[in-house]
Design an enzyme around this catalytic site. Structure first.
Site, PDB file in Angstrom:
ATOM      1  CE1 TYR A 133       0.452   9.519   2.786  1.00 65.09           C
ATOM      2  CE2 TYR A 133      -1.905   9.127   2.679  1.00 65.09           C
ATOM      3  CZ  TYR A 133      -0.618   8.669   2.552  1.00 65.09           C
ATOM      4  OH  TYR A 133      -0.383   7.374   2.167  1.00 65.09           O
ATOM      5  CE  LYS A 142       0.577   8.009  -0.941  1.00 62.78           C
ATOM      6  NZ  LYS A 142      -0.196   6.752  -0.859  1.00 62.78           N
ATOM      7  CE1 TYR A 164      -4.010  -1.716  -0.462  1.00 64.69           C
ATOM      8  CE2 TYR A 164      -3.445  -2.935   1.534  1.00 64.69           C
ATOM      9  CZ  TYR A 164      -4.254  -2.770   0.415  1.00 64.69           C
ATOM     10  OH  TYR A 164      -5.275  -3.634   0.166  1.00 64.69           O
ATOM     11  CB  SER A 165       0.589   4.490   1.726  1.00 68.35           C
ATOM     12  OG  SER A 165      -0.667   4.825   1.160  1.00 68.35           O
ATOM     13  CB  VAL A 166       5.283   1.014   2.327  1.00 74.42           C
ATOM     14  CG1 VAL A 166       6.801   0.886   2.338  1.00 74.42           C
ATOM     15  CG2 VAL A 166       4.756   0.945   3.759  1.00 74.42           C
TER      16      VAL A 166
END
Length: 247
Positions: free
Chosen positions: A177, A74, A70-72
């Site tokens: 964010y 980024k 998921y957002s890791v």
């Protein structure tokens, strides 16, 4: 082409029952192992000075099995942007349309790449997942991560969705964010490098950290990777990336 980089195990691993924490909101006390159970963790690894002090798997977690980050994701896109910027291949002070003329009519028309990298963008985009009208759901439908209702006529891919976003407030006024920023940044990286995001991660990071397993990306209908949350990799390789940054 060589063997995976060793990930040494500490001589004295940590007992997670000795690490205490409290639940947000209620203040209820747990040890670290109980907390992981309550948060439905599939796996966890903790490194200290380059050595594994705790590693465990439950549910769908397996040492060799890729798991969505998921957002890791980024963090990988951000590191790639910083790297290309340091090499002079990417001008962080340039306006987004300098690299993406497709974005000249929307929220990012007067934003710099630096604004995007820092998530200091004034854009009408809500990341509140409990709000059914939040733009994050439109993003997910465009990328194929949410089912589309019957008669859907909205954007069919990330590149169709991102130019539709409209400005809200001023750029560089404050941090917000928002996943769409990283998707824009990933698009810039593809345009600058001439490579897919997967190839960039492979060449610049994955081949260099001595990964044990292959990683892969979720893609939209035309094969564009989700830079905001689509990376899947095995846990120990994610730890190698963390160790790269620590070092």
């Amino acid at each position: 082409a060589g063997a995976p980089r060793p990930l040494p195990v500490a001589a004295q691993p940590i007992d997670p029952r000795t690490v205490r924490c409290r639940a947000m909101g209620t203040g209820e006390a747990y040890d670290f192992a109980e907390m992981l159970w309550h948060t439905y963790a599939d796996s966890v690894i903790v490194l200290h000075r380059g050595e594994v002090v705790y590693e465990a798997y439950w549910g769908e977690g397996r040492p060799e099995r890729p798991h969505i980050c998921y957002s890791v994701t980024k963090s990988f896109v951000g590191i790639l942007a910083a790297t290309l910027g340091a090499e002079g291949a990417l001008d962080a002070q340039a306006r987004v349309p300098h690299y993406l003329p497709e974005m000249a009519g929307g929220a990012y028309a007067d934003a710099t790449v630096r604004d995007v990298m820092d998530m200091r963008i004034g854009v009408q985009y809500s990341e509140i997942y409990t709000d059914p009208q939040a733009e994050v759901h439109d993003y997910a439908r465009a990328g194929g991560m949410l089912p589309r209702p019957a008669g859907y006529t909205g954007p069919g891919c990330f590149y169709d969705f991102l130019p539709t976003l409209r400005k809200q407030g001023a750029h560089n006024a404050g941090f917000g964010y928002k996943t769409d920023n990283t998707e824009v940044l990933a698009w810039v990286l593809r345009r600058v490098s001439g490579l897919s995001l997967a190839e960039l991660v492979s060449q610049r990071i994955w081949q260099r950290i001595g990964a044990e397993q292959d990683a892969y990306f979720m893609v939209d209908a035309i094969g564009t990777e989700s830079g905001g949350g689509g990376l899947n990799c095995a846990l120990r390789d994610l730890a190698r990336f963390g160790e790269l940054m620590r070092g």
